[in-house]
Write a protein that holds these residues in place. Structure first.
Motif, PDB file in Angstrom:
ATOM      1  N   GLN A  81       0.837  -1.205   0.000  1.00 55.45           N
ATOM      2  CA  GLN A  81       0.000   0.000   0.000  1.00 55.45           C
ATOM      3  C   GLN A  81       0.868   1.249   0.000  1.00 55.45           C
ATOM      4  N   LEU A  82       1.932   1.207   0.816  1.00 55.92           N
ATOM      5  CA  LEU A  82       2.821   2.367   0.914  1.00 55.92           C
ATOM      6  C   LEU A  82       3.529   2.630  -0.403  1.00 55.92           C
ATOM      7  N   ARG A  83       4.057   1.557  -1.013  1.00 48.55           N
ATOM      8  CA  ARG A  83       4.779   1.727  -2.290  1.00 48.55           C
ATOM      9  C   ARG A  83       3.868   2.320  -3.357  1.00 48.55           C
ATOM     10  N   ALA A  84       2.652   1.814  -3.420  1.00 46.89           N
ATOM     11  CA  ALA A  84       1.697   2.304  -4.418  1.00 46.89           C
ATOM     12  C   ALA A  84       1.364   3.775  -4.160  1.00 46.89           C
ATOM     13  N   ALA A  85       1.214   4.134  -2.883  1.00 47.33           N
ATOM     14  CA  ALA A  85       0.875   5.515  -2.533  1.00 47.33           C
ATOM     15  C   ALA A  85       2.036   6.460  -2.845  1.00 47.33           C
ATOM     16  N   VAL A  86       3.261   6.015  -2.549  1.00 47.90           N
ATOM     17  CA  VAL A  86       4.449   6.831  -2.854  1.00 47.90           C
ATOM     18  C   VAL A  86       4.503   7.106  -4.354  1.00 47.90           C
ATOM     19  N   ARG A  87       4.267   6.056  -5.123  1.00 48.33           N
ATOM     20  CA  ARG A  87       4.300   6.199  -6.585  1.00 48.33           C
ATOM     21  C   ARG A  87       3.230   7.187  -7.063  1.00 48.33           C
ATOM     22  N   ARG A  88       2.006   7.006  -6.585  1.00 50.42           N
ATOM     23  CA  ARG A  88       0.912   7.894  -7.008  1.00 50.42           C
ATOM     24  C   ARG A  88       1.202   9.349  -6.660  1.00 50.42           C
ATOM     25  N   ALA A  89       1.583   9.581  -5.406  1.00 56.24           N
ATOM     26  CA  ALA A  89       1.778  10.956  -4.935  1.00 56.24           C
ATOM     27  C   ALA A  89       2.969  11.627  -5.609  1.00 56.24           C
ATOM     28  N   THR A  90       4.011  10.834  -5.907  1.00 50.36           N
ATOM     29  CA  THR A  90       5.206  11.404  -6.553  1.00 50.36           C
ATOM     30  C   THR A  90       4.896  11.796  -7.992  1.00 50.36           C
ATOM     31  N   ILE A  91       4.217  10.893  -8.709  1.00 51.15           N
ATOM     32  CA  ILE A  91       3.892  11.175 -10.105  1.00 51.15           C
ATOM     33  C   ILE A  91       2.920  12.355 -10.205  1.00 51.15           C
ATOM     34  N   ALA A  92       2.049  12.499  -9.205  1.00 54.42           N
ATOM     35  CA  ALA A  92       1.093  13.609  -9.208  1.00 54.42           C
ATOM     36  C   ALA A  92       1.722  14.920  -8.715  1.00 54.42           C
ATOM     37  N   LEU A  93       3.053  14.876  -8.471  1.00 54.06           N
ATOM     38  CA  LEU A  93       3.823  16.053  -8.015  1.00 54.06           C
ATOM     39  C   LEU A  93       3.380  16.564  -6.647  1.00 54.06           C
ATOM     40  N   LYS A  94       2.822  15.661  -5.850  1.00 54.91           N
ATOM     41  CA  LYS A  94       2.349  16.094  -4.527  1.00 54.91           C
ATOM     42  C   LYS A  94       3.410  15.904  -3.453  1.00 54.91           C
ATOM     43  N   MET A  95       4.383  15.047  -3.733  1.00 59.92           N
ATOM     44  CA  MET A  95       5.448  14.841  -2.736  1.00 59.92           C
ATOM     45  C   MET A  95       6.775  14.514  -3.394  1.00 59.92           C
ATOM     46  N   THR A  96       7.847  14.687  -2.643  1.00 61.43           N
ATOM     47  CA  THR A  96       9.185  14.332  -3.096  1.00 61.43           C
ATOM     48  C   THR A  96       9.761  13.306  -2.120  1.00 61.43           C
ATOM     49  N   PRO A  97       9.946  12.052  -2.570  1.00 62.43           N
ATOM     50  CA  PRO A  97      10.570  11.053  -1.695  1.00 62.43           C
ATOM     51  C   PRO A  97      12.043  11.419  -1.502  1.00 62.43           C
ATOM     52  N   VAL A  98      12.541  11.275  -0.270  1.00 65.37           N
ATOM     53  CA  VAL A  98      13.939  11.615   0.005  1.00 65.37           C
ATOM     54  C   VAL A  98      14.693  10.350   0.363  1.00 65.37           C
ATOM     55  N   MET A  99      15.831  10.153  -0.300  1.00 60.08           N
ATOM     56  CA  MET A  99      16.678   8.990  -0.036  1.00 60.08           C
ATOM     57  C   MET A  99      18.112   9.469   0.210  1.00 60.08           C
TER      58      MET A  99
END
Length: 240
Positions: free
Chosen positions: A219-237
């Motif tokens: 669920q988390l991976r799918a949400a990260v993908r959705r939100a990142t592609i929608a430009l709503k968040m930036t994952p930090v690594m």
């Protein structure tokens, strides 16, 4: 240097050379003599690498603000970008320029905080700068184990595992349980991460309100993908 590592770990090249290495070979992606001499990228270079079943097309663009037109040209055709930040100097003037270009072309991005093994490295400070200086909704997906000369590996907050990179060039990836003394911190950070994603992703937000404890890694991976592609968040690594 980062694209050199990507090519090495995906098996595209068989040895790593530094941008300003003593052997004078230089990184694969910096092919011009001038680039090798100055140790910076001047001209964008494209290549591809295979990672599992995925074909990744990689365009290495200049970071230096003088050659910003090269970035402009590349961003028009990209599906996504990696914003490379230094863990010591954080968000620099050229980061602001490149970020502005990414926003103009609506390119989703991942932030990678590099050089975690250098003295003065501070992961949290740079992630906070993403928010303050660039206005990103930055969500930390990883947590470094130590920093500076004590940097050993990283904790993946999605799978809640610790990863260490052994061997001469870190090619042997060791997956282990999170060290006992870091368990509590990792749990806190995972909750913070889930909250950060749930704030911008409706689907995960609903699951979070129903039962935060039952959220799965998928669920988390799918949400990260959705939100990142929608430009709503930036994952930090992070890494070095």
């Amino acid at each position: 240097t980062l694209s050199e590592r990507i090519l090495f770990y995906t098996g595209k090249i068989h040895e790593i050379h530094e941008v300003r290495g003593k052997d004078g070979v230089g990184a694969v992606m910096d092919s011009m003599d001038l680039e090798r001499e100055k140790g910076i990228t001047i001209q964008s270079a494209a290549t591809y690498a295979m990672w599992g079943d995925y074909n990744i097309n990689l365009i290495d663009t200049p970071g230096h603000v003088d050659f910003t037109i090269e970035v402009e040209r590349a961003l028009r055709v990209l599906d996504g970008a990696i914003l490379v930040l230094c863990s010591v100097s954080g968000v620099q003037s050229q980061s602001i320029t490149v970020d502005r270009q990414m926003k103009r072309y609506k390119v989703p991005r991942i932030a990678f905080i590099n050089k975690m093994d250098r003295s003065g490295a501070n992961y949290d400070r740079v992630a906070a700068q993403l928010k303050e200086k660039l206005g990103h909704h930055a969500v930390k997906l990883q947590y470094p184990i130590g920093a500076e000369d004590r940097f050993q590996g990283l904790i993946d907050l999605l799978s809640m595992k610790a990863f260490y990179f052994d061997g001469e060039n870190g090619e042997d990836i060791r997956e282990e349980a999170i060290p006992a003394d870091m368990q509590d911190e990792a749990k806190l950070r995972r909750d913070e991460m889930i909250e950060g994603i749930a704030n911008v992703d409706d689907e995960l937000g609903e699951a979070f309100l129903m039962d935060p404890g039952s959220i799965t890694e998928e669920q988390l991976r799918a949400a990260v993908r959705r939100a990142t592609i929608a430009l709503k968040m930036t994952p930090v690594m992070c890494g070095s």
